[in-house]
Design a protein around this motif. Structure first.
Motif, mmCIF file in Angstrom:
data_model
loop_
_atom_site.group_PDB
_atom_site.id
_atom_site.type_symbol
_atom_site.label_atom_id
_atom_site.label_comp_id
_atom_site.label_asym_id
_atom_site.label_seq_id
_atom_site.Cartn_x
_atom_site.Cartn_y
_atom_site.Cartn_z
ATOM 1 N N ASP A 1 -2.074 -3.610 8.041
ATOM 2 C CA ASP A 1 -1.131 -4.258 7.155
ATOM 3 C C ASP A 1 -1.804 -4.977 6.011
ATOM 4 O O ASP A 1 -1.264 -5.061 4.909
ATOM 5 N N ASP B 1 0.813 -1.213 0.000
ATOM 6 C CA ASP B 1 0.000 0.000 0.000
ATOM 7 C C ASP B 1 0.840 1.254 0.000
ATOM 8 O O ASP B 1 0.337 2.365 0.167
ATOM 9 N N GLY B 2 2.149 1.037 -0.121
ATOM 10 C CA GLY B 2 3.030 2.188 -0.174
ATOM 11 C C GLY B 2 3.356 2.745 1.184
ATOM 12 O O GLY B 2 4.048 3.773 1.283
ATOM 13 N N ILE B 3 2.924 2.100 2.207
ATOM 14 C CA ILE B 3 3.226 2.556 3.577
ATOM 15 C C ILE B 3 4.060 1.486 4.237
ATOM 16 O O ILE B 3 3.709 0.301 4.230
ATOM 17 N N GLY B 4 5.176 1.894 4.776
ATOM 18 C CA GLY B 4 6.059 0.933 5.409
ATOM 19 C C GLY B 4 5.368 0.222 6.556
ATOM 20 O O GLY B 4 4.454 0.748 7.202
ATOM 21 N N ASN B 5 5.882 -0.978 6.804
ATOM 22 C CA ASN B 5 5.232 -1.805 7.838
ATOM 23 C C ASN B 5 5.244 -1.133 9.201
ATOM 24 O O ASN B 5 4.325 -1.307 9.997
ATOM 25 N N ASN B 6 6.342 -0.386 9.453
ATOM 26 C CA ASN B 6 6.414 0.198 10.790
ATOM 27 C C ASN B 6 5.375 1.290 11.003
ATOM 28 O O ASN B 6 5.000 1.590 12.143
ATOM 29 N N GLU B 7 4.946 1.919 9.918
ATOM 30 C CA GLU B 7 3.961 2.986 10.054
ATOM 31 C C GLU B 7 2.571 2.533 9.673
ATOM 32 O O GLU B 7 1.580 3.183 10.021
ATOM 33 N N ASP B 8 2.441 1.440 8.999
ATOM 34 C CA ASP B 8 1.126 0.982 8.516
ATOM 35 C C ASP B 8 0.371 0.295 9.675
ATOM 36 O O ASP B 8 0.836 -0.700 10.232
ATOM 37 N N THR B 9 -0.816 0.832 10.004
ATOM 38 C CA THR B 9 -1.631 0.246 11.096
ATOM 39 C C THR B 9 -2.669 -0.717 10.573
ATOM 40 O O THR B 9 -3.415 -1.317 11.353
#
Length: 673
Positions: free
Chosen positions: A14, A4-12
């Protein structure tokens, strides 16, 4: 990871399923996007993905409403869950018991429908309108039921899926009525076959009631005259009349009119008992049999004087129906009732069917020759029938004595009296119950207060009765003197009877010579003095009662002791009584006990009183005073003596004080008593 273009660390989110990772049971599975019931299983994989929608029950199993209460509200409660919307149908239904069932329209307004519970809603109500009428029906019931439950999540209808509504009656209970016979008497012919008796219900007819009915013998007897009946009669609600049929027995025997009773008892329900007994009289239809006629069995009887008794039979002929009676009475002829036989006056009663009755006639066997004698027995006063031809029977008593009696010798009276100045008296000796042969009897004198040859003289000492002679007289000469002797008497006795005669019961005669001289004076009674004095130390006092101015005959007088300052039983002892003076006695004494106490007191006195003189009078005064002279020292004298003989001032003073108090107490007690 999810592109989704959002890194795993910031993606709430997944897996991009729209559920935050910290709420998503499978954060990397984009197809597992929702867990509605929170059980950790996604809805797409969960067999029951929704929360429990709840259980539906009525709030109560029973509701009560007054008939005039207008309406009743019934609640449906949702428990154990309230997820999303659910619906349920309800409907009313008449009660199952026909005796207490409420009916739609008549007792309540029918209603049915669907209750919808929105998400989170836990209570719904159904309002039921009640119909108030003016007819008593008792408490009635109907039901309300739940059905056809619909919900998104799982749900169920609970145990209380039906509720009973009771409509309480508000109208008065109609009367059940009074149960009794229509008539208390019934008449029926013996050949009618049966009799119908009505049992009626008056004054109300509400509800079912019952009553016990049974027949009861009187002069009519069950089986012989009617068929016994015992049953229970039931009146339905509104029923007011019942008919009972009792079968009759028609026989060919005449029995008079007979009756039996029909009895009501044990009424049930709210009814009461009215006329509880009815008498049924059965009118006999058979001809009356003949009662017959009565007569003596024989026209004559011959009995010996010494037979003691004999029997006479009265017969009933030509019929024997019913009870009849007749009197049998004896009639003297030459025989006399009470002397030759015991009189007869008897009623004979023949029971129904009885044809003979016997009476016993008792004879009197005397020792007097009388020859053969007769008397009659006669029938009279017949009741219930008629007399036959033989109404009279002659009874001959055959004499059993060989020799006629010589008779009974006795005085004509047991007592004679003559005045002293009358000169002479004639006494008759009789010969009764026979005069056969010559008899003689001696005259002797026994006892008495009169003296022969001084007060009287008897002319004859023996009397002789010739054959057939029935009386002789005795002459008694009475001497008149001038001495008062009172009434005198002597007894003349028949003795030494010779011949075949016998002495009668009056073989003694008392001769009384009545006094003609004046009686001497009996005298007067008086006390020997009107005042007496005696010391207290003396044991007793004797007082003399005198008889003066004459002493003839017996006299008496009562005496009594009357309290004054002296008290009987405390100061003296005297008992009231009566003095009796014999002829010639001129004095009597009274002894009075004197009580010597140790109490100092004034001289005291009491009285003696004479009353109730008999054959005399009381001369002078009726009372005398007796004075008791006190012999005790005063308290002061006792104190002086003690003071002179004692030493020690304190003890002496106390002793004197105590003695003074004792003396005062004694005087106070005496005066109080």
């Amino acid at each position: 990871t999810d592109g989704d273009g959002i890194g795993n660390n910031e993606d709430t989110d997944d897996d991009g399923d729209g559920v935050a990772d910290d709420e998503d049971a499978f954060p990397l599975d984009e197809t597992e996007w929702k867990d509605s019931d929170g059980d950790g299983i996604g809805d797409n994989s969960d067999d029951s993905p929704y929360p429990y929608s709840g259980d539906l029950n009525f709030e109560f199993t029973d509701y009560v409403v007054a008939e005039n209460g207008t309406s009743v509200e019934v609640k449906v409660i949702r428990t154990n869950g309230d997820y999303e919307e659910l619906t349920i149908d309800y409907a009313l239904q008449d009660g199952s018991n026909p005796d207490s069932s409420a009916t739609a329209t008549n007792d309540y307004e029918f209603t049915a429908g669907t209750l919808t519970f929105v998400d989170g809603e836990v209570e719904q109500s159904v309002t039921i309108n009640i119909v108030d009428d003016s007819t008593y029906e008792g408490d009635e019931t109907f039901t309300i039921s739940l059905s056809n439950l619909q919900s998104v999540g799982e749900s169920s209808i609970g145990n209380v899926s039906s509720a009973t509504i009771t409509i309480q009656e508000d109208d008065a209970v109609p009367p059940a009525g009074e149960i009794g016979f229509e008539f208390d008497t019934e008449l029926v012919n013996e050949n009618d076959g049966d009799v119908s008796i009505k049992v009626v219900r008056n004054g109300g007819s509400y509800g079912e009631v019952s009553i016990a009915l049974a027949t009861q013998d009187d002069s009519a007897v069950a089986t012989s005259d009617y068929e016994a009946l015992s049953q229970t009669i039931t009146f339905a609600d509104g029923e007011t009349e019942k008919t009972v049929t009792i079968n009759l027995v028609d026989d060919a025997v005449y029995e008079f009119d007979e009756s039996f009773n029909v009895i009501l008892s044990n009424v049930t329900g709210e009814a009461t008992l009215g006329t509880s007994s009815s008498t049924v009289t059965i009118l006999d239809d058979d001809p009356v049999p003949p009662s017959g006629v009565l007569g003596l069995e024989s026209g004559s009887y011959q009995v010996n004087e010494n037979d003691a008794s004999f029997e006479v039979t009265v017969v009933r002929s030509g019929g024997s129906f019913g009870e009849v009676s007749v009197d049998v009475v004896s009639q003297n002829d030459s025989a006399t009732a009470g002397e030759d036989y015991q009189g007869v006056n008897q009623t004979l009663t023949f029971s129904d069917g009885e044809v003979t009755k016997t009476i016993t006639v008792n004879l009197i066997d005397d020792s007097t020759y009388e020859g053969d004698e007769t008397f009659n027995l006669q029938l009279s006063n017949v009741v219930g029938t008629e007399l036959g031809n033989q109404l009279l029977s002659t009874v001959t008593i055959v004499e059993d004595d060989a020799v006629p009696p010589a008779g009974v010798i006795q005085f004509s009276g047991a007592a004679y009296s003559i005045g002293e100045a009358s000169g002479d008296l004639t006494v008759t000796v009789t010969r009764t119950n026979g005069s056969f042969g010559e008899v003689s009897v001696d005259l002797s004198v026994t006892g008495g207060s009169a003296t022969q040859d001084v007060d009287y003289r008897i002319a004859d000492s023996q009397l002789t009765f010739l054959d057939g002679e029935v009386s002789r007289t005795v002459s008694i000469l009475v001497f008149d003197d001038s001495d008062y002797e009172g009434e005198e008497n002597f007894t003349l006795q028949l003795t030494n009877l010779s011949g075949d005669a016998s002495l009668g019961s009056v073989n003694e005669a008392t001769i009384t010579i009545e006094e003609n001289d004046s009686a001497p004076a009996s005298g007067n009674i008086q006390l020997s003095g009107n005042a007496f004095s005696i010391d207290e130390s003396s044991n007793e006092l004797t007082v003399t009662v005198l008889r003066t101015s004459g002493s003839y005959g017996d006299i008496s007088v009562d005496y009594a002791f009357i309290d004054g300052t002296a008290i009987n039983g405390e100061d003296f002892n005297g008992t009231n009584g009566t003095l009796y003076f014999a002829d010639g006695e001129t004095s009597q004494t009274l002894t009075i006990g004197i009580v010597d106490d140790s109490v100092d007191e004034s001289n005291e006195s009491f009285s003696i009183e004479l009353t109730n003189p008999v054959n005399t009078v009381i001369a002078g005064g009726t009372t005398a005073t007796v004075t008791i002279n006190d012999n005790d020292e005063t308290v002061e004298e006792e104190q002086e003596q003690e003071q002179s003989s004692s030493s020690g001032g304190g003890s002496l003073g106390l002793s004197i004080l105590m003695l003074g108090l004792i003396g005062c107490y004694r005087r106070f007690k005496r005066r109080t008593l």
